[in-house]
Write a protein that holds these residues in place. Sequence first.
Motif, short mmCIF file in Angstrom:
data_model
loop_
_atom_site.label_atom_id
_atom_site.label_comp_id
_atom_site.label_asym_id
_atom_site.label_seq_id
_atom_site.Cartn_x
_atom_site.Cartn_y
_atom_site.Cartn_z
N LEU A 86 0.65 -1.25 -0.06
CA LEU A 86 -0.08 -0.15 0.07
C LEU A 86 0.80 1.27 0.01
N ASP A 90 0.85 1.80 -3.76
CA ASP A 90 -0.43 2.60 -3.91
C ASP A 90 -0.17 4.18 -3.48
N TYR A 94 -0.09 7.36 -5.62
CA TYR A 94 -1.02 8.72 -5.52
C TYR A 94 -0.12 9.85 -5.69
N LYS A 159 -7.23 -4.11 -5.88
CA LYS A 159 -6.95 -2.81 -6.41
C LYS A 159 -7.45 -2.34 -7.80
N THR A 192 -12.17 6.00 2.48
CA THR A 192 -11.09 4.84 2.69
C THR A 192 -10.69 4.51 1.02
N ILE A 193 -11.69 4.35 0.35
CA ILE A 193 -11.19 3.86 -1.10
C ILE A 193 -11.78 5.13 -2.19
N SER A 194 -11.10 4.86 -3.36
CA SER A 194 -11.70 5.66 -4.32
C SER A 194 -12.97 5.29 -4.75
N GLY A 219 -6.23 9.87 -5.30
CA GLY A 219 -6.01 8.35 -4.80
C GLY A 219 -6.42 7.26 -6.00
N LEU A 221 -6.25 3.08 -5.10
CA LEU A 221 -6.99 2.17 -4.52
C LEU A 221 -7.48 3.16 -3.22
N LEU A 222 -6.63 3.49 -2.26
CA LEU A 222 -6.91 4.17 -1.36
C LEU A 222 -7.37 5.78 -1.47
N VAL A 224 -7.54 7.25 1.32
CA VAL A 224 -7.09 7.64 2.57
C VAL A 224 -5.58 8.62 2.35
N TRP A 225 -5.11 8.42 1.27
CA TRP A 225 -3.92 9.30 0.84
C TRP A 225 -4.26 10.79 0.54
#
Length: 293
Positions: A86, A90, A94, A159, A192-194, A219, A221-222, A224-225
């Motif tokens: 991640l 991932d 980002y 992903k 959390t996710i796209s 983002g 997958l996540l 969060v970034w």
Amino acid sequence: MNPVQNIVLATIILTFAVLEVASGRHRNFHATADDTRLELFMFIALIAISQPLAFMLTGKLCAWLMPDQRGAWSSLPWWAMTAILLVGDDMTQYWWHRVSHTPLLWPLHRAHHTAHYMSIRITYRNNFFYYLMMPGLWISGVLVYLGFGTVYLVYIVVKLTVILGAHSAVRWDEPLYRIRWLHPLAWVLERTISTPATHWAHHALTNDDGIGHYKGNFGNLLFVWDMVFGTAKITRRYPAKVGLQDDLVFGKERWFVEMFYPLFQSRRQHSVLARGGRVHAPSEVDADGAKAC
């Protein structure tokens, strides 16, 4: 790619494609022949050239530079491998995506935003060199050499599912916003996710509607970034139009220019895909000089 992985990925792609057709949303694409060529050839180039080449070269380099480390991390628990992926894949994607919205790298990512429709077919619509230079792809190759192979296969399937879902014409997150008792789940997922809502905003034709956010929501997958690095915008709405303003004014670039720039360059009057070129209107350029898309 592993044959089993290929079958799983093909099944996921086919499932999303069937959903788009069954929903009737594919009728709104109005894709040109150049759109189809770019999307098809880029998908083939990624799975047949870019990823295999990156994994082959990293494998050979690792075997040369650290031959004793093959499979050295294979004893790590799956959750530790996932956490490393991640970050190494991932999170770096980002930042690669974010940096690709600056003047230097925008020409390699511009093709992804020239589609005037959202669909799984645009998921890997980019310049050929965009993926070939993407750090996460090379880092993943090193991690596979170190013993992440099996976990990576599962990780990349998850992903891809999320990324396809975020680009899909079928807005799977819409019921989560419409049905009140699902709102708590929506709150967690969208942070959390796209999702289609957050990623469609990134592709918006304009920011003026309060939905578009083409300088954020990077983002893959996540999501969060985006939350962590301050580029998130959540509206639970979808832009009415996507694409690029300058394409509406001057017409779209040819598919081979978008795919192989700088080997091929634009002949358009105003284009970032020409030597020394730039977009036509200062209002469409951000403070750094990049096209605001």
